[in-house]
Scaffold this motif. Structure first.
Motif, mmCIF file in Angstrom:
data_model
loop_
_atom_site.group_PDB
_atom_site.id
_atom_site.type_symbol
_atom_site.label_atom_id
_atom_site.label_comp_id
_atom_site.label_asym_id
_atom_site.label_seq_id
_atom_site.Cartn_x
_atom_site.Cartn_y
_atom_site.Cartn_z
ATOM 1 N N GLY A 127 0.860 -1.157 0.036
ATOM 2 C CA GLY A 127 -0.039 -0.166 -0.016
ATOM 3 C C GLY A 127 0.838 1.367 -0.058
ATOM 4 N N CYS A 128 1.994 1.083 -0.154
ATOM 5 C CA CYS A 128 3.104 2.471 -0.187
ATOM 6 C C CYS A 128 3.207 2.947 -1.304
ATOM 7 N N GLY A 129 2.437 2.452 -2.458
ATOM 8 C CA GLY A 129 2.426 3.029 -3.829
ATOM 9 C C GLY A 129 3.634 2.602 -4.804
ATOM 10 N N LYS A 130 4.503 1.590 -4.392
ATOM 11 C CA LYS A 130 5.489 1.063 -5.094
ATOM 12 C C LYS A 130 5.204 0.866 -6.659
ATOM 13 N N SER A 131 4.122 -0.040 -6.912
ATOM 14 C CA SER A 131 3.829 -0.409 -8.292
ATOM 15 C C SER A 131 3.210 1.009 -8.627
ATOM 16 N N ILE A 157 3.929 4.872 -13.289
ATOM 17 C CA ILE A 157 4.229 6.315 -13.777
ATOM 18 C C ILE A 157 5.511 6.137 -14.376
ATOM 19 N N VAL A 158 6.510 5.624 -14.078
ATOM 20 C CA VAL A 158 7.532 5.383 -14.897
ATOM 21 C C VAL A 158 7.557 4.817 -16.285
ATOM 22 N N ALA A 159 6.702 3.849 -16.173
ATOM 23 C CA ALA A 159 6.426 3.204 -17.440
ATOM 24 C C ALA A 159 5.503 3.669 -18.414
ATOM 25 N N GLY A 160 4.706 4.905 -17.832
ATOM 26 C CA GLY A 160 3.912 5.889 -18.674
ATOM 27 C C GLY A 160 2.479 5.065 -18.737
ATOM 28 N N LEU A 161 2.170 4.055 -17.919
ATOM 29 C CA LEU A 161 0.924 3.582 -17.613
ATOM 30 C C LEU A 161 -0.126 4.231 -16.833
ATOM 31 N N ASP A 196 8.461 -5.617 -11.833
ATOM 32 C CA ASP A 196 7.330 -5.597 -10.727
ATOM 33 C C ASP A 196 7.276 -6.804 -10.135
ATOM 34 N N GLU A 197 7.832 -7.216 -9.198
ATOM 35 C CA GLU A 197 7.974 -8.279 -8.359
ATOM 36 C C GLU A 197 8.026 -9.469 -9.079
ATOM 37 N N PRO A 198 9.017 -9.324 -10.278
ATOM 38 C CA PRO A 198 9.020 -10.491 -11.117
ATOM 39 C C PRO A 198 9.011 -11.994 -10.732
ATOM 40 N N PHE A 199 9.420 -12.193 -9.407
ATOM 41 C CA PHE A 199 9.805 -13.458 -8.934
ATOM 42 C C PHE A 199 8.903 -13.853 -7.509
ATOM 43 N N GLY A 200 7.979 -12.934 -7.415
ATOM 44 C CA GLY A 200 7.028 -13.057 -6.300
ATOM 45 C C GLY A 200 6.365 -14.482 -6.182
ATOM 46 N N ILE A 244 10.518 -3.631 -8.272
ATOM 47 C CA ILE A 244 9.709 -3.471 -7.021
ATOM 48 C C ILE A 244 9.912 -4.827 -6.307
ATOM 49 N N THR A 245 10.110 -4.872 -5.025
ATOM 50 C CA THR A 245 10.208 -6.250 -4.327
ATOM 51 C C THR A 245 9.648 -6.106 -2.911
#
Length: 264
Positions: free
Chosen positions: A44-48, A53-57, A163-167, A195-196
């Motif tokens: 909930g801290c806004g990581k994703s 935003i960086v991705a432009g999505l 974005d947490e690619p190994f989660g 992001i992790t």
């Protein structure tokens, strides 16, 4: 020196009905070319949101993202994203899932033969060339993520966003993929933001770890330099004093934030 990638006073709010929730507040960070940055913080801290935003999505409410001196606020092949969910098209083969991205980006630049060779090259980078004819339903979760990484790398992005690619992977598969990402980063020197939630993963892979305060109105609380020489070997790091100090610093930050939330 001008930053290669600059997050410039980013605010982000979401409006629903008559209420407005401020997710991010005054997030600023200068990132060097070839740097590996991890962003960590409680749920909930806004990581994703920041990654999107960086991705432009997602559009920032205020501030923005500057890449090589140019503001970027829409999606583009210069910023490739690998999500926790591999997002492969199930009716296409491994090869065709990567080739789709290659054709989209390089159809006017590379010949058909060059695009074929480039697709195979990127599959080989993630050790998936042997499975090029299989469909996603015929390979494991870790293999799917390898294909997702190959597809992103095949676009030759200036910035790779993870974005947490190994989660969603088991511990052993996760470790193998982390090692692969380290090797690819060493070979290509690409700029990475990941992001992790995993402290050990962040310390193992990163040059710097960005620690976010809790939301709403999350900010960058601390930025930790990870001064560990590369290449890094996880078994050797287990007893390394610098590794342990970095790990302790991140855990302390996260623990203090968690205790603050419980007391609120």
């Amino acid at each position: 020196m001008t930053a290669y990638l600059k997050l410039d006073h980013i605010d982000k709010s979401f409006a629903r009905g008559g209420s407005v929730t401020e997710v991010l507040k005054e997030v600023s960070l200068d990132i060097a070319k070839g740097e590996y940055i991890s962003v960590i913080g409680h749920s909930g801290c806004g990581k994703s949101t920041l990654l999107n935003i960086v991705a432009g999505l997602t559009q920032a409410t205020n501030g923005g993202v500057i890449l090589e001196g140019r503001q970027v606020d829409t999606p583009g092949p210069d910023r490739a994203v690998v999500f926790q969910n591999h997002s492969l098209l199930p009716w296409l083969s491994v090869y065709d899932n990567v080739r789709l991205a290659v054709d989209k980006v390089f159809s006017g630049v590379k010949s058909r033969a060059e695009r074929h060779d480039w697709t195979l090259h990127n599959l080989d980078l993630v050790q998936m060339g042997h499975a090029k004819g299989r469909r996603p339903s015929e390979i494991s979760g870790g293999m799917k993520q390898r294909v997702g990484i190959a597809r992103a790398l095949a676009m030759q992005p200036k910035v790779l966003l993870l974005d947490e690619p190994f989660g969603a992977l088991d511990a052993l598969t996760r470790a193998h993929l982390q090692d692969s990402v380290m090797q690819i980063h060493a070979a290509l020197g690409n700029t990475v933001i990941m992001i992790t939630h995993d402290v050990d993963e962040a310390v193992l892979l990163s040059d710097r770890i960005v620690m976010m305060t809790n939301g709403p109105s999350a900010r960058i609380g601390e930025v930790l330099d990870v001064r560990l020489p590369r290449p890094r070997r996880r078994l050797e790091l287990v007893t390394d004093p610098s590794y342990l100090a970095c790990r302790e610093a991140v855990l302390k930050f996260l623990y203090e934030r968690h205790r603050f939330v419980e007391a609120a």
